[in-house]
Design a protein around this motif. Structure first.
Motif, PDB file in Angstrom:
ATOM      1  N   TRP A   1      -7.107  -0.818   2.904  1.00  0.00           N
ATOM      2  CA  TRP A   1      -5.914  -0.293   2.231  1.00  0.00           C
ATOM      3  C   TRP A   1      -6.257   0.748   1.186  1.00  0.00           C
ATOM      4  CZ3 TRP A   1      -1.519  -0.511   4.471  1.00  0.00           C
ATOM      5  CH2 TRP A   1      -1.347  -1.465   5.469  1.00  0.00           C
TER       6      TRP A   1
ATOM      7  N   THR B   1      -6.520   3.763   3.214  1.00  0.00           N
ATOM      8  CA  THR B   1      -5.185   4.238   3.604  1.00  0.00           C
ATOM      9  C   THR B   1      -4.518   4.987   2.451  1.00  0.00           C
ATOM     10  OG1 THR B   1      -4.965   2.345   5.058  1.00  0.00           O
ATOM     11  CG2 THR B   1      -2.943   3.484   4.475  1.00  0.00           C
ATOM     12  N   VAL B   2      -4.546   4.390   1.264  1.00  0.00           N
ATOM     13  CA  VAL B   2      -3.866   5.017   0.128  1.00  0.00           C
ATOM     14  C   VAL B   2      -4.522   6.344  -0.233  1.00  0.00           C
ATOM     15  CG1 VAL B   2      -3.470   4.773  -2.351  1.00  0.00           C
ATOM     16  CG2 VAL B   2      -2.930   2.890  -0.828  1.00  0.00           C
TER      17      VAL B   2
ATOM     18  N   ASN C   1      -3.975   9.061   2.292  1.00  0.00           N
ATOM     19  CA  ASN C   1      -2.588   9.503   2.239  1.00  0.00           C
ATOM     20  C   ASN C   1      -2.311  10.455   1.085  1.00  0.00           C
ATOM     21  OD1 ASN C   1      -0.619   8.779   4.228  1.00  0.00           O
ATOM     22  ND2 ASN C   1      -1.191   6.657   3.842  1.00  0.00           N
TER      23      ASN C   1
ATOM     24  N   ALA D   1      -3.723   6.545  12.646  1.00  0.00           N
ATOM     25  CA  ALA D   1      -3.727   5.683  11.467  1.00  0.00           C
ATOM     26  C   ALA D   1      -5.189   5.443  11.099  1.00  0.00           C
ATOM     27  CB  ALA D   1      -3.026   4.348  11.760  1.00  0.00           C
TER      28      ALA D   1
ATOM     29  N   THR E   1      -0.282  -5.816   3.911  1.00  0.00           N
ATOM     30  CA  THR E   1      -0.738  -5.077   2.737  1.00  0.00           C
ATOM     31  C   THR E   1      -1.022  -6.055   1.606  1.00  0.00           C
ATOM     32  OG1 THR E   1       1.019  -3.600   3.376  1.00  0.00           O
ATOM     33  CG2 THR E   1      -0.239  -2.996   1.449  1.00  0.00           C
ATOM     34  N   PRO E   2      -2.163  -5.947   0.927  1.00  0.00           N
ATOM     35  CA  PRO E   2      -2.384  -6.808  -0.236  1.00  0.00           C
ATOM     36  C   PRO E   2      -1.343  -6.532  -1.317  1.00  0.00           C
ATOM     37  CG  PRO E   2      -4.385  -5.588   0.329  1.00  0.00           C
ATOM     38  CD  PRO E   2      -3.280  -5.017   1.141  1.00  0.00           C
ATOM     39  N   ALA E   3      -1.065  -7.547  -2.140  1.00  0.00           N
ATOM     40  CA  ALA E   3      -0.017  -7.398  -3.142  1.00  0.00           C
ATOM     41  C   ALA E   3      -0.334  -6.273  -4.121  1.00  0.00           C
ATOM     42  CB  ALA E   3       0.165  -8.709  -3.887  1.00  0.00           C
TER      43      ALA E   3
ATOM     44  N   LYS F   1       5.214  12.931  -6.035  1.00  0.00           N
ATOM     45  CA  LYS F   1       3.985  12.648  -5.292  1.00  0.00           C
ATOM     46  C   LYS F   1       2.976  13.800  -5.382  1.00  0.00           C
ATOM     47  CE  LYS F   1       2.504  11.424  -0.650  1.00  0.00           C
ATOM     48  NZ  LYS F   1       2.970  11.074   0.688  1.00  0.00           N
TER      49      LYS F   1
ATOM     50  N   PRO G   1       2.586  -0.918 -11.552  1.00  0.00           N
ATOM     51  CA  PRO G   1       3.271   0.253 -12.102  1.00  0.00           C
ATOM     52  C   PRO G   1       4.730  -0.036 -12.418  1.00  0.00           C
ATOM     53  CG  PRO G   1       3.085   0.483  -9.751  1.00  0.00           C
ATOM     54  CD  PRO G   1       2.493  -0.849 -10.095  1.00  0.00           C
TER      55      PRO G   1
ATOM     56  N   LYS H   1       0.445   2.246  14.115  1.00  0.00           N
ATOM     57  CA  LYS H   1       1.404   2.146  13.025  1.00  0.00           C
ATOM     58  C   LYS H   1       2.396   1.035  13.317  1.00  0.00           C
ATOM     59  CE  LYS H   1       1.354   7.019  11.906  1.00  0.00           C
ATOM     60  NZ  LYS H   1       1.794   8.297  12.412  1.00  0.00           N
TER      61      LYS H   1
ATOM     62  N   THR I   1       6.454   5.885   2.474  1.00  0.00           N
ATOM     63  CA  THR I   1       6.191   7.331   2.397  1.00  0.00           C
ATOM     64  C   THR I   1       5.493   7.707   1.106  1.00  0.00           C
ATOM     65  OG1 THR I   1       8.414   7.611   1.555  1.00  0.00           O
ATOM     66  CG2 THR I   1       8.079   7.980   3.897  1.00  0.00           C
ATOM     67  N   HIS I   2       5.274   6.733   0.250  1.00  0.00           N
ATOM     68  CA  HIS I   2       4.532   7.035  -0.973  1.00  0.00           C
ATOM     69  C   HIS I   2       3.046   7.131  -0.646  1.00  0.00           C
ATOM     70  CE1 HIS I   2       2.855   5.753  -5.081  1.00  0.00           C
ATOM     71  NE2 HIS I   2       3.235   6.999  -5.167  1.00  0.00           N
ATOM     72  N   LEU I   3       2.380   5.993  -0.487  1.00  0.00           N
ATOM     73  CA  LEU I   3       0.951   6.056  -0.188  1.00  0.00           C
ATOM     74  C   LEU I   3       0.565   5.172   0.989  1.00  0.00           C
ATOM     75  CD1 LEU I   3      -0.444   6.266  -3.811  1.00  0.00           C
ATOM     76  CD2 LEU I   3      -0.454   8.059  -2.116  1.00  0.00           C
ATOM     77  N   GLY I   4       1.500   4.943   1.895  1.00  0.00           N
ATOM     78  CA  GLY I   4       1.115   4.381   3.184  1.00  0.00           C
ATOM     79  C   GLY I   4       0.986   2.878   3.285  1.00  0.00           C
ATOM     80  N   CYS I   5       1.471   2.122   2.329  1.00  0.00           N
ATOM     81  CA  CYS I   5       1.455   0.667   2.489  1.00  0.00           C
ATOM     82  C   CYS I   5       2.558   0.250   3.460  1.00  0.00           C
ATOM     83  CB  CYS I   5       1.685  -0.029   1.158  1.00  0.00           C
ATOM     84  SG  CYS I   5       0.430   0.383  -0.046  1.00  0.00           S
ATOM     85  N   ILE I   6       2.570  -1.053   3.794  1.00  0.00           N
ATOM     86  CA  ILE I   6       3.585  -1.543   4.715  1.00  0.00           C
ATOM     87  C   ILE I   6       4.672  -2.267   3.933  1.00  0.00           C
ATOM     88  CG2 ILE I   6       4.045  -3.078   6.649  1.00  0.00           C
ATOM     89  CD1 ILE I   6       1.310  -2.480   7.657  1.00  0.00           C
TER      90      ILE I   6
ATOM     91  N   PRO J   1       5.361  -3.614  -1.532  1.00  0.00           N
ATOM     92  CA  PRO J   1       4.726  -4.371  -2.612  1.00  0.00           C
ATOM     93  C   PRO J   1       3.710  -3.566  -3.413  1.00  0.00           C
ATOM     94  CG  PRO J   1       3.742  -4.962  -0.524  1.00  0.00           C
ATOM     95  CD  PRO J   1       4.851  -4.004  -0.208  1.00  0.00           C
ATOM     96  N   CYS J   2       3.297  -2.408  -2.896  1.00  0.00           N
ATOM     97  CA  CYS J   2       2.214  -1.690  -3.573  1.00  0.00           C
ATOM     98  C   CYS J   2       2.696  -1.031  -4.855  1.00  0.00           C
ATOM     99  CB  CYS J   2       1.620  -0.634  -2.655  1.00  0.00           C
ATOM    100  SG  CYS J   2       0.722  -1.376  -1.310  1.00  0.00           S
ATOM    101  N   HIS J   3       3.694  -0.179  -4.744  1.00  0.00           N
ATOM    102  CA  HIS J   3       4.132   0.544  -5.936  1.00  0.00           C
ATOM    103  C   HIS J   3       5.628   0.402  -6.155  1.00  0.00           C
ATOM    104  CE1 HIS J   3       0.352   2.640  -4.678  1.00  0.00           C
ATOM    105  NE2 HIS J   3       0.056   2.166  -5.857  1.00  0.00           N
TER     106      HIS J   3
ATOM    107  N   PRO K   1       8.734   9.537  -1.972  1.00  0.00           N
ATOM    108  CA  PRO K   1       9.553  10.750  -1.976  1.00  0.00           C
ATOM    109  C   PRO K   1      10.565  10.830  -0.831  1.00  0.00           C
ATOM    110  CG  PRO K   1       7.396  11.229  -1.080  1.00  0.00           C
ATOM    111  CD  PRO K   1       7.387   9.777  -1.462  1.00  0.00           C
TER     112      PRO K   1
END
Lengths: 690, 138
Positions: free
Chosen positions: A156, A159-160, A163, A184, A281-283, A304, A360, B34, B82-87, B101-103, B119
């Motif tokens: 992950w 991935t981040v 991205n 991916a 996805t991890p929390a 972004k 955040p 994906k 669409t932010h940084l690709g988490c699910i 859950p990421c951001h 975005p």
């Protein structure tokens, strides 16, 4: 240092080579006769420390690559097998992984030193910019390397970060596809990351050569910030700087060894002991601690593209430092205002690092924005302004004068600097710690473990009883796929003999084949076989257990953790507390309650557990009093079962822990003696130079 | 360094049978590595998605433009924030849709971004209905 060397080897063979390739002269003029300012303090030893760390990383990395498999299905297992089966593999891997953190700690101190003493100023601009390039390359290498174990955080994180490039207008998507080599993050990504991770350290080594070359042309800066003018200002590199560096390096190695042998997972994420899963996805996705300040800048900007630009600018602005700060006085020692702002900047960086690890939301976002402004203001407003309005104190006439003036008065600013750096490090590390998975609202109670602390050993009989509990209870649903029957006879384990392990194995039916008829068949287990899994695949496990696949238990005590929070992570560093995982596992086993407290509803097919995040666990209460019959007269209670099976699972997660702690003690004794020797040698060598 | 031929071939269209997905449920299938969320939306979810004024959306797009006409109950989106690709997680958040859950990005029952740092709306993959209960993605 510059110009042709007049060094002539006395040995005729060396002289023969020297006439054709003057390499000995180069070495002699660069590392023996090279004049270094005589007033350098210990902050200047970090150059040598960094060179050593680069060598350590390359050396351990090359050996690790011999045992590592860069394939999405095999990478995680190959890393685990390095930890278990390769001779001293656990040490190689922990050295490489915590070595990366040490490398970054050293480079940050090195950079802050350059910032404080104005080492980027004329004529050292190119030297400084080369340093910024090395730093960028290090960040890239660290990121690529972190992806290789292919755990959840690896996947992950990759991935981040990949991205981020999708923020580029027009070309973003194509750049990301190019980085992935697919649609991916997947196997092609892992392959190219491995290739680049192997390549970049050698690029770093090349730029380091340029960095040292530029250093040897311009000469070293020094705490007084005045150029060396006469012979009296300098001492020869060897023996003076060499011995001082050696003392610095040996002290740093003690620090390194503390992490390596006693706290190897302190700076790592528990989630990375869970194999990568593209569907979950991890929390909290948290980068390694050394990226946290920049991650905080990225997240504090709501747009972004602007966030990505800000993050990269935060690093690139360093390259322009020589022109942003045009003050004539180099050293902040003689700049009363710049000195204050420097320490404020250090605090800003540390706090940004702390915020980078926080979720955040709310106050963290606002604080992140304020600090981001402060970060850029330091470079773009404070430094240019200061160089115009500040009246510096007079600098000494020469380095020799500085040395003479210093005898007698000393230490006070040094001490404050050391304290600030330590607070900084502590908070940063803590930031990374507190960002780990939040283990629910109730923290598991701390248990007493035989394996905790610097002299901890596994309680043999507890490991044996734990194995029995696993075999009779847990094994119906949970696999233990990284443990082989032969491991039961390994030193530092349950303490069985080879024959006992073989007998234990033969109780199991292992699927083998195909035979000559092309059919699979079952045979009794052999010591080399691994514990068979109760389900043929994850889907079967999921289907049989109400939709939640029981996790593999081999690594569970390292893959689970809970939030320790401030100030515990600082205390943990000194007490070597690292049993969050075992505490959590025991708590889960004991945390089942028949009736959930009022106001908590548990869905059909789930059970209430006090310590499980969210409290609704799919596993029914696995243990009850008297369920497993112990032959050694230990109490047959849930608490005892939980304690025993957790001890067993700690051994399966960290089978070489006893060897690690034993070797750690030996290394510590050696390093401390070595440092003491180096210290007195250094004193003797420098006696006539002060 | 672009995807090789085998990777591209493995990314060929797939067919998904929708018959077993009950109303209010959703399934996750993988296409080109994906996750694709296929939601069988309830009447309530459709109404919510359609009653939002477009001007209040960060990335204005009508619900009609995001589903196939005649099959309004089916929402098919790529489950990648669409932010940084988490699910994102389905059926979570304040908008009866998805929550990352990421951001902390939140999407509504049409997969449109409503709150958080992302975005853009969740992307709709290319797909068509082969029959009333079967779609082809790709």
């Amino acid at each position: 240092m510059s110009g042709p060397s007049d060094f002539q080897p006395t040995n005729p063979v060396l002289r023969w080579i020297e006439r054709r390739l003057p390499i000995f002269g180069l070495m002699h003029s660069s590392f023996v006769a090279y004049p270094t300012p005589r007033n350098l303090n210990y902050w200047w030893t970090f150059g040598a420390i960094l060179s050593m760390m680069l060598a350590v990383q390359i050396l351990t990395g090359v050996i690790l690559a011999m045992h590592y498999t860069p394939h999405a299905d095999l990478a995680f297992r190959s890393v685990e097998l390095i930890m278990r089966d390769v001779n001293y593999g656990w040490m190689l891997r922990y050295m490489h992984a915590s070595g990366a953190s040490m490398f970054f700690i050293a480079v940050y101190i090195h950079m802050f030193r350059g910032l404080y003493y104005g080492s980027y100023k004329e004529p050292r601009e190119v030297l400084w910019i080369l340093g910024v390039i090395i730093y960028l390359l290090m960040m890239a290498t660290g990121f690529l390397g972190y992806a290789l174990p292919w755990g959840q955080m690896s996947f992950w994180g990759a991935t981040v970060i990949t991205n981020l490039f999708s923020a580029v207008p027009y070309f973003g998507e194509s750049i990301v596809t190019l980085l992935w080599g697919g649609y991916a993050v997947g196997n092609p990504t892992l392959n190219r990351f491995f290739s680049l991770h192997y390549l970049l350290p050698f690029v770093i080594a090349g730029v380091v050569v340029l960095h040292v070359w530029a250093l040897h042309v311009a000469g070293q800066n020094n705490p007084a910030g005045v150029e060396a003018k006469t012979e009296k200002d300098t001492v020869a590199f060897t023996p003076y700087a060499t011995i001082k560096d050696l003392f610095g390096v040996s002290c740093f190695l003690i620090f390194f060894a503390y992490f390596l042998f006693y706290m190897p997972n302190y700076l790592m994420e528990a989630d990375n002991y869970i194999p990568a899963n593209p569907g979950v996805t991890p929390a909290h996705i948290v980068p390694e601690w050394y990226y946290l300040p920049f991650y905080a800048i990225l997240r504090s900007i709501p747009n972004k593209l602007a966030g990505v630009v800000a993050m990269f600018s935060a690093i690139l602005v360093l390259a322009f430092l020589p022109w942003l700060d045009s003050a004539k006085t180099r050293s902040s020692k003689y700049r009363p205002l710049a000195k204050q702002f420097f320490w404020m900047f250090v605090v800003v960086c540390v706090l940004l690092g702390y915020l980078g690890a926080q979720p955040p939301e709310g106050i963290y976002v606002i604080a992140g924005r304020i600090l981001t402004v402060c970060y850029f203001a330091y470079f773009l407003i404070v430094l240019p302004l200061l160089s115009r309005i500040e009246t510096p104190r007079p600098v000494p006439n020469s380095i020799a004068d500085d040395v003479l003036a210093k005898t007698g008065r000393k230490a006070a600013p040094m001490v404050s600097a050391v304290i600030a750096i330590m607070v900084a490090g502590g908070l940063l590390v803590g930031g990374a710690q507190s960002a780990k998975a939040e283990g629910g609202e109730v923290a598991p109670p701390a248990q007493k473990w035989s394996f905790s602390g610097p002299f901890g050993k596994f309680d043999r009989s507890a490991v044996q009883r734990g194995l029995q509990v696993y075999k009779e209870v847990c094994a119906t649903c949970h696999s233990l796929s990284f443990v082989a029957f032969r491991n039961l006879a390994d030193p530092g384990g349950p303490g069985y003999s080879t024959a006992q392990a073989a007998a234990f194995a033969s109780d199991y039916k292992i699927k083998d084949g195909p035979n000559d008829q092309g059919e699979m068949f079952e045979r009794p287990g052999r010591p080399a076989d691994y514990f068979p899994s109760p389900f043929p695949n994850e889907q079967a496990a999921r289907a049989a257990n109400g939709g939640a696949a029981p996790p593999d238990l081999s690594l569970i005590t390292k893959a689970r953790s809970y939030k320790r929070g401030f100030p515990w992570f600082v205390i943990d560093f000194f007490t070597q507390y690292q049993e969050q995982g075992p505490d959590y596992v025991t708590a889960i086993l004991e945390g089942f309650e028949e009736n959930p407290p009022a106001g908590v509803t548990i869905p059909e097919g789930s059970y209430y557990n006090k310590y499980f995040p969210g409290h609704a666990i799919k596993m029914p209460k696995p243990l009850s009093d008297g369920q497993v019959a112990y032959s050694d007269g230990s109490p047959t209670t849930v608490a005892q079962y939980a304690h025993d099976v957790t001890t067993f699972l700690m051994w399966t997660a960290e089978p070489h822990m006893e060897a690690r702690k034993r070797l750690g003690l030996q290394v510590f004794v050696f390093l401390i003696l070595f440092s003491v020797l180096m210290y007195f040698t250094k004193k003797k060598v420098w006696a006539n130079a002060h | 360094m672009n995807p090789d031929a085998a990777t591209i071939a493995a990314g060929a269209p797939i067919e998904v049978d929708l018959a077993p997905v009950a109303e209010g449920q959703d399934i996750k299938v993988f296409w080109r590595g994906k996750p694709i969320y296929i939601s069988h939306r309830t009447k309530k979810q459709i109404d919510e998605a359609r009653s939002v004024p477009l001007s209040s959306l960060p990335d204005p797009q009508t619900d009609e433009a995001r589903v196939k006409s005649g099959h309004e109950q089916w929402l098919v989106v790529i489950g990648i924030c669409t932010h940084l690709g988490c699910i994102p997680i389905a059926h979570e958040g304040n908008y009866d849709g998805f929550f990352c859950p990421c951001h902390g990005s939140q999407y509504d029952s049409s997969g449109r971004i409503r709150q958080g740092p992302a975005p853009a709306n969740l992307a709709v993959p290319p797909y068509q209905f082969v029959s009333d209960t079967k779609i082809q993605i790709g």
